[in-house]
Write a protein that holds these residues in place. Structure first.
Motif, mmCIF file in Angstrom:
data_model
loop_
_atom_site.group_PDB
_atom_site.id
_atom_site.type_symbol
_atom_site.label_atom_id
_atom_site.label_comp_id
_atom_site.label_asym_id
_atom_site.label_seq_id
_atom_site.Cartn_x
_atom_site.Cartn_y
_atom_site.Cartn_z
ATOM 1 N N HIS A 1 8.907 6.546 -12.250
ATOM 2 C CA HIS A 1 7.960 6.036 -13.239
ATOM 3 C C HIS A 1 7.323 7.191 -14.013
ATOM 4 O O HIS A 1 6.818 8.136 -13.411
ATOM 5 C CB HIS A 1 6.878 5.211 -12.546
ATOM 6 C CG HIS A 1 6.120 4.304 -13.447
ATOM 7 N ND1 HIS A 1 5.238 4.759 -14.383
ATOM 8 C CD2 HIS A 1 6.124 2.944 -13.569
ATOM 9 C CE1 HIS A 1 4.705 3.741 -15.029
ATOM 10 N NE2 HIS A 1 5.239 2.623 -14.563
ATOM 11 N N PRO A 2 7.310 7.129 -15.343
ATOM 12 C CA PRO A 2 6.757 8.244 -16.136
ATOM 13 C C PRO A 2 5.273 8.488 -15.905
ATOM 14 O O PRO A 2 4.787 9.611 -16.120
ATOM 15 C CB PRO A 2 7.024 7.805 -17.582
ATOM 16 C CG PRO A 2 7.215 6.325 -17.523
ATOM 17 C CD PRO A 2 7.857 6.058 -16.203
ATOM 18 N N ASP A 3 4.530 7.467 -15.467
ATOM 19 C CA ASP A 3 3.093 7.641 -15.254
ATOM 20 C C ASP A 3 2.756 8.284 -13.915
ATOM 21 O O ASP A 3 1.587 8.568 -13.645
ATOM 22 C CB ASP A 3 2.379 6.285 -15.340
ATOM 23 C CG ASP A 3 2.442 5.669 -16.722
ATOM 24 O OD1 ASP A 3 2.734 6.416 -17.682
ATOM 25 O OD2 ASP A 3 2.220 4.448 -16.837
ATOM 26 N N TYR A 4 3.764 8.522 -13.075
ATOM 27 C CA TYR A 4 3.491 9.045 -11.735
ATOM 28 C C TYR A 4 4.269 10.327 -11.438
ATOM 29 O O TYR A 4 4.552 10.633 -10.288
ATOM 30 C CB TYR A 4 3.804 7.969 -10.684
ATOM 31 C CG TYR A 4 2.846 6.812 -10.756
ATOM 32 C CD1 TYR A 4 1.628 6.842 -10.073
ATOM 33 C CD2 TYR A 4 3.125 5.704 -11.550
ATOM 34 C CE1 TYR A 4 0.732 5.788 -10.156
ATOM 35 C CE2 TYR A 4 2.234 4.644 -11.648
ATOM 36 C CZ TYR A 4 1.041 4.693 -10.958
ATOM 37 O OH TYR A 4 0.153 3.653 -11.054
ATOM 38 N N GLN A 5 4.556 11.087 -12.478
ATOM 39 C CA GLN A 5 5.275 12.338 -12.269
ATOM 40 C C GLN A 5 4.424 13.389 -11.561
ATOM 41 O O GLN A 5 4.936 14.198 -10.783
ATOM 42 C CB GLN A 5 5.792 12.869 -13.615
ATOM 43 C CG GLN A 5 6.874 11.980 -14.237
ATOM 44 C CD GLN A 5 7.971 11.642 -13.245
ATOM 45 O OE1 GLN A 5 8.678 12.534 -12.771
ATOM 46 N NE2 GLN A 5 8.122 10.361 -12.901
ATOM 47 N N LYS A 6 3.116 13.377 -11.808
ATOM 48 C CA LYS A 6 2.243 14.319 -11.103
ATOM 49 C C LYS A 6 2.205 13.991 -9.616
ATOM 50 O O LYS A 6 2.224 14.896 -8.762
ATOM 51 C CB LYS A 6 0.829 14.285 -11.685
ATOM 52 C CG LYS A 6 -0.100 15.321 -11.057
ATOM 53 C CD LYS A 6 -1.464 15.323 -11.727
ATOM 54 C CE LYS A 6 -2.370 16.373 -11.077
ATOM 55 N NZ LYS A 6 -3.729 16.384 -11.694
ATOM 56 N N LEU A 7 2.161 12.717 -9.294
ATOM 57 C CA LEU A 7 2.199 12.306 -7.887
ATOM 58 C C LEU A 7 3.493 12.761 -7.238
ATOM 59 O O LEU A 7 3.484 13.320 -6.129
ATOM 60 C CB LEU A 7 2.072 10.784 -7.789
ATOM 61 C CG LEU A 7 2.338 10.163 -6.407
ATOM 62 C CD1 LEU A 7 1.343 10.678 -5.378
ATOM 63 C CD2 LEU A 7 2.290 8.637 -6.491
ATOM 64 N N THR A 8 4.610 12.536 -7.928
ATOM 65 C CA THR A 8 5.901 12.939 -7.379
ATOM 66 C C THR A 8 5.948 14.450 -7.152
ATOM 67 O O THR A 8 6.451 14.918 -6.122
ATOM 68 C CB THR A 8 7.039 12.511 -8.328
ATOM 69 O OG1 THR A 8 6.999 11.083 -8.477
ATOM 70 C CG2 THR A 8 8.390 12.918 -7.779
ATOM 71 N N ALA A 9 5.400 15.201 -8.110
ATOM 72 C CA ALA A 9 5.386 16.662 -7.983
ATOM 73 C C ALA A 9 4.520 17.095 -6.795
ATOM 74 O O ALA A 9 4.883 18.015 -6.044
ATOM 75 C CB ALA A 9 4.873 17.290 -9.272
ATOM 76 N N THR A 10 3.381 16.452 -6.606
ATOM 77 C CA THR A 10 2.488 16.801 -5.502
ATOM 78 C C THR A 10 3.139 16.491 -4.159
ATOM 79 O O THR A 10 3.094 17.300 -3.223
ATOM 80 C CB THR A 10 1.157 16.035 -5.626
ATOM 81 O OG1 THR A 10 0.544 16.361 -6.873
ATOM 82 C CG2 THR A 10 0.211 16.397 -4.488
ATOM 83 N N PHE B 1 0.848 -1.193 0.000
ATOM 84 C CA PHE B 1 0.000 0.000 0.000
ATOM 85 C C PHE B 1 0.877 1.233 0.000
ATOM 86 O O PHE B 1 1.884 1.306 0.709
ATOM 87 C CB PHE B 1 -0.904 0.014 1.238
ATOM 88 C CG PHE B 1 -1.848 1.187 1.288
ATOM 89 C CD1 PHE B 1 -2.827 1.351 0.324
ATOM 90 C CD2 PHE B 1 -1.763 2.123 2.304
ATOM 91 C CE1 PHE B 1 -3.702 2.432 0.364
ATOM 92 C CE2 PHE B 1 -2.625 3.203 2.364
ATOM 93 C CZ PHE B 1 -3.602 3.352 1.392
ATOM 94 N N GLY B 2 0.502 2.193 -0.813
ATOM 95 C CA GLY B 2 1.189 3.467 -0.899
ATOM 96 C C GLY B 2 0.449 4.330 -1.898
ATOM 97 O O GLY B 2 -0.511 3.873 -2.537
ATOM 98 N N PRO B 3 0.847 5.570 -2.087
ATOM 99 C CA PRO B 3 0.120 6.475 -2.976
ATOM 100 C C PRO B 3 -0.013 5.980 -4.415
ATOM 101 O O PRO B 3 -0.965 6.337 -5.107
ATOM 102 C CB PRO B 3 0.950 7.761 -2.929
ATOM 103 C CG PRO B 3 1.682 7.698 -1.645
ATOM 104 C CD PRO B 3 1.971 6.250 -1.415
ATOM 105 N N ALA B 4 0.921 5.155 -4.869
ATOM 106 C CA ALA B 4 0.866 4.637 -6.240
ATOM 107 C C ALA B 4 0.324 3.215 -6.298
ATOM 108 O O ALA B 4 0.296 2.612 -7.377
ATOM 109 C CB ALA B 4 2.254 4.693 -6.882
ATOM 110 N N HIS B 5 -0.107 2.682 -5.175
ATOM 111 C CA HIS B 5 -0.640 1.320 -5.147
ATOM 112 C C HIS B 5 -1.786 1.290 -4.148
ATOM 113 O O HIS B 5 -1.582 1.072 -2.958
ATOM 114 C CB HIS B 5 0.454 0.320 -4.743
ATOM 115 C CG HIS B 5 0.038 -1.105 -4.924
ATOM 116 N ND1 HIS B 5 0.287 -1.817 -6.071
ATOM 117 C CD2 HIS B 5 -0.633 -1.958 -4.099
ATOM 118 C CE1 HIS B 5 -0.189 -3.044 -5.957
ATOM 119 N NE2 HIS B 5 -0.759 -3.153 -4.763
ATOM 120 N N THR B 6 -3.007 1.521 -4.651
ATOM 121 C CA THR B 6 -4.138 1.754 -3.756
ATOM 122 C C THR B 6 -5.348 0.839 -3.984
ATOM 123 O O THR B 6 -6.481 1.257 -3.741
ATOM 124 C CB THR B 6 -4.599 3.220 -3.885
ATOM 125 O OG1 THR B 6 -4.886 3.501 -5.281
ATOM 126 C CG2 THR B 6 -3.535 4.171 -3.391
#
Length: 305
Positions: free
Chosen positions: A229-238, A172-177
């Motif tokens: 991961h290229p699909d989670y750049q918005k998450l990383t930025a947030t 569990f984590g922000p990219a695995h929900t």
């Protein structure tokens, strides 16, 4: 560091666990620095498995704990058994033999927690029950749990196992929900309504079973870290934005995000870097607002109905 009860045991353990999977690659001196950092920051719960480094992680931990004088009575040790080369094995004989190996490598007389490591479809729950009873009666294990199991798998075991299963390790984590996604889409035709785990989150809360999230920084085992991961750049930025707001590391915000959930989870940090561990610990002192929590969730590409 904040502390909370694990299951219904009454044990007050650190809200964050140190996962020792990578400890096999460290020297005794390097591992001693890691354990010194955890002691300094109040982490008193350590997670192992007999397959981590082929058992080497447990050996290095024991040597490092001895080097810094880490007292057994001041910490909680947990290990997992059941994975063998090419198959899973929850037989009584294997559980008992595996635990003896764990205790020998950790140089301890008992485990505070023993977890079954991934489901074995050939499980005979009567054998698990017999193994657990023997381990408890001999004083080798005090409490028990599972890893990566859904509610029906747990219920099958619990029908025969007399002691309460206290914990379940789940990714569990922000990219695995997946634990929470389906809950938003109840009674809809959306693909997001698909339950992938039998409502394990709600089950755990109803049964006072502590969820121990593993690999909170991964998308999954195949795709690796979401930061890269290229699909989670918005998450990383947030996450980076909130890290600046709270003057902490990105990893601390991830820990704060997990701990903000009222399920009272106990996330596992697998880093062997003392500085990163120090940074993550600060996340246990942050309480994100509801708006901030949802902002992070949505930035990972999730949606709300």
């Amino acid at each position: 560091m904040k502390y909370s009860s694990v299951g219904t045991t009454g044990i007050e353990a650190s809200r964050m666990i140190l996962g020792c999977m990578r400890m096999a690659g460290l020297s005794t001196q390097e591992a001693a620095k890691v354990l010194s950092a955890t002691r300094e920051h109040g982490i008193n719960f350590y997670d192992h498995a007999d397959i981590y480094g082929g058992g080497q992680s447990e050996k290095v931990f024991a040597a490092a704990a001895k080097e810094i004088g880490l007292k057994r009575d001041d910490i909680f040790l947990q290990s997992k058994v059941g994975i063998r080369k090419g198959f899973f094995d929850f037989s009584k004989d294997h559980i008992l033999t595996a635990v003896d190996g764990v205790l020998e490598r950790l140089e301890t007389d008992y485990l505070d927690f023993l977890l079954l490591h991934r489901p074995d479809t050939l499980v005979e729950p009567e054998e698990v029950a017999a193994a657990f009873e023997q381990l408890q009666q001999s004083g080798k294990v005090r409490h028990f749990g599972v890893s990566n199991q859904n509610p029906m798998q747990i219920e099958l075991l619990q029908k025969f196992v007399p002691m309460k299963l206290q914990a379940n390790q789940l990714q569990f984590g922000p990219a695995h929900t997946p634990m929470i996604d389906a809950g938003f889409y109840v009674n809809t035709l959306s693909d997001a309504a698909t339950s992938r785990d039998g409502s394990i989150l709600d089950y755990s809360r109803l049964h006072d079973m502590t969820i121990q999230p593993w690999s909170p920084f991964l998308v999954d085992l195949d795709q690796g870290l979401f930061i890269k991961h290229p699909d989670y750049q918005k998450l990383t930025a947030t996450l980076t934005r909130y890290a600046k707001t709270y003057n902490v590391t990105l990893e601390a915000i991830v820990m704060a995000w997990i701990l903000r959930h009222p399920a009272k989870m106990q996330p596992i940090a697998g880093s062997m870097n003392p500085e990163r561990i120090s940074g993550m610990v600060r996340g246990t002192e942050i309480e994100l607002s509801r708006e901030e929590w949802y902002d992070i969730y949505l930035s990972a590409g999730n949606s709300l109905p």
